[in-house]
Design an enzyme around this catalytic site. Structure first.
Site, PDB file in Angstrom:
ATOM      1  N   GLY A  13      71.526  39.571  50.233  1.00  0.00           N
ATOM      2  CA  GLY A  13      72.196  40.453  51.187  1.00  0.00           C
ATOM      3  C   GLY A  13      71.340  41.560  51.783  1.00  0.00           C
ATOM      4  O   GLY A  13      71.868  42.565  52.269  1.00  0.00           O
ATOM      5  N   SER A  14      70.015  41.370  51.806  1.00  0.00           N
ATOM      6  CA  SER A  14      69.187  42.468  52.329  1.00  0.00           C
ATOM      7  C   SER A  14      69.431  42.692  53.825  1.00  0.00           C
ATOM      8  O   SER A  14      69.400  43.836  54.302  1.00  0.00           O
ATOM      9  CB  SER A  14      67.695  42.228  52.045  1.00  0.00           C
ATOM     10  N   ASN A  15      69.673  41.621  54.570  1.00  0.00           N
ATOM     11  CA  ASN A  15      69.987  41.817  55.998  1.00  0.00           C
ATOM     12  C   ASN A  15      71.296  42.587  56.155  1.00  0.00           C
ATOM     13  O   ASN A  15      71.378  43.523  56.959  1.00  0.00           O
ATOM     14  CB  ASN A  15      70.059  40.468  56.718  1.00  0.00           C
ATOM     15  N   MET A  92      74.939  30.518  52.761  1.00  0.00           N
ATOM     16  CA  MET A  92      74.339  29.225  52.443  1.00  0.00           C
ATOM     17  C   MET A  92      75.318  28.063  52.591  1.00  0.00           C
ATOM     18  O   MET A  92      75.307  27.118  51.803  1.00  0.00           O
ATOM     19  CB  MET A  92      73.770  29.245  51.010  1.00  0.00           C
ATOM     20  N   ARG A  93      76.163  28.137  53.608  1.00  0.00           N
ATOM     21  CA  ARG A  93      77.082  27.041  53.900  1.00  0.00           C
ATOM     22  C   ARG A  93      76.936  26.688  55.367  1.00  0.00           C
ATOM     23  O   ARG A  93      76.763  27.581  56.208  1.00  0.00           O
ATOM     24  CB  ARG A  93      78.538  27.478  53.671  1.00  0.00           C
ATOM     25  N   ASN A 109      73.558  34.129  63.717  1.00  0.00           N
ATOM     26  CA  ASN A 109      72.816  33.874  62.477  1.00  0.00           C
ATOM     27  C   ASN A 109      71.383  34.352  62.666  1.00  0.00           C
ATOM     28  O   ASN A 109      70.882  34.417  63.787  1.00  0.00           O
ATOM     29  CB  ASN A 109      72.820  32.372  62.189  1.00  0.00           C
ATOM     30  N   HIS A 111      67.540  33.295  61.337  1.00  0.00           N
ATOM     31  CA  HIS A 111      66.817  32.205  60.672  1.00  0.00           C
ATOM     32  C   HIS A 111      65.334  32.580  60.598  1.00  0.00           C
ATOM     33  O   HIS A 111      64.766  33.055  61.589  1.00  0.00           O
ATOM     34  CB  HIS A 111      67.008  30.909  61.465  1.00  0.00           C
TER      35      HIS A 111
HETATM   36  C1  GRF Z   1      66.938  35.441  55.320  1.00  0.00           C
HETATM   37  O1  GRF Z   1      65.607  35.018  55.248  1.00  0.00           O
HETATM   38  C2  GRF Z   1      67.609  34.847  56.513  1.00  0.00           C
HETATM   39  O2  GRF Z   1      66.750  34.628  57.582  1.00  0.00           O
HETATM   40  C3  GRF Z   1      68.098  33.523  55.994  1.00  0.00           C
HETATM   41  O3  GRF Z   1      68.505  33.773  54.674  1.00  0.00           O
HETATM   42  C4  GRF Z   1      67.775  34.887  54.168  1.00  0.00           C
HETATM   43  C5  GRF Z   1      68.802  35.877  53.701  1.00  0.00           C
HETATM   44  O4  GRF Z   1      68.209  36.978  53.069  1.00  0.00           O
HETATM   45  N1  GRF Z   1      69.156  32.997  56.820  1.00  0.00           N
HETATM   46  P1  GRF Z   1      69.111  38.222  52.680  1.00  0.00           P
HETATM   47  O5  GRF Z   1      70.263  37.678  51.818  1.00  0.00           O
HETATM   48  O6  GRF Z   1      69.614  38.832  53.930  1.00  0.00           O
HETATM   49  O7  GRF Z   1      68.233  39.118  51.888  1.00  0.00           O
END
Ligand code: GRF
Length: 202
Positions: A13-15, A92-93, A109, A111
């Site tokens: 969940g860092s984003n 992750m779905r 999203n 990526h």
């Molecule tokens: C990130 O690298 C994003 O690009 C991909 O999954 C990862 C999620 O990282 N879709 P986080 O959970 O946001 O740390």
């Protein structure tokens, strides 16, 4: 009216955490997180959401017969939240048409590759294996394919001869945190427009 965001995540969940902090600091404007959704009760992002008093919803996909039934249950739950934008952030779905059709051009999203290269899992390892000199990240609208939707923003990083998937992932992640916030800010301020299957900014 502030745009109402739902964040979908499955892990670290860092984003998401970065998006939340950028909303609090005013770098993302006109936005509020009204729901953090996960298919994984143990997701670190959910721990952060709860400790920051953000509403959470957890639904275990393994309790559903198939993807469409799971996604229909999500859409049913979401209906009361009046969501303007769903941000997939390490979710992750694969999202089916049940969600896409209900939230047309409202699901985005991030990526960790320069799409359309290196779709799917382990994009950074794919980039290393291919030997590319530049890698990066892409924010895109989500369609029914895997990482095939219309591109909103991209950013580029150099791939050094000493990079491996781990060091490249770290480089890209730092850019992801900036890029995703920019894209969300654009969306929330009505600066993204889809014309002829392309995203126009401004
Ligand atoms: C990130 O690298 C994003 O690009 C991909 O999954 C990862 C999620 O990282 N879709 P986080 O959970 O946001 O740390």
């Amino acid at each position: 009216m502030k745009k109402r965001l739902a964040i979908f995540l499955s892990g670290r969940g860092s984003n998401f955490i970065n998006i939340h902090k950028n909303i609090l600091s005013g770098k993302i404007t006109n936005a509020e997180i009204v729901l953090v959704f996960s298919n994984n009760n143990d997701a670190e992002g959910i721990v952060y959401a709860k400790s920051n008093n953000l509403p959470t919803l957890i639904m275990d996909h393994k309790k559903f017969d198939d993807r469409k039934k799971f996604d229909q249950a999500i859409v049913d739950e979401l209906s009361s939240y009046n969501i303007d934008l769903i941000c997939l952030a390490g979710y992750m779905r694969i999202v089916s048409e049940i969600i896409i059709d209900s939230y047309d051009n409202k699901v985005i999203n991030i990526h960790p590759s320069l799409l359309p290269s290196f779709k799917g899992m382990n994009a950074q390892q794919q980039a290393i294996d291919y030997g590319v000199r530049y890698a990066g990240c892409t924010v895109h609208f989500v369609d029914q394919g895997v990482d095939t939707g219309k591109i909103i923003l991209q950013d580029v990083v150099d791939v050094g001869s000493d990079d491996d998937a781990s060091s490249l992932s770290a480089k890209i992640l730092a850019r992801e945190h900036i890029l995703y916030c920019k894209a969300i800010d654009l969306f929330c301020n009505d600066k993204l427009c889809v014309v002829d299957d392309k995203v126009i900014i401004g």
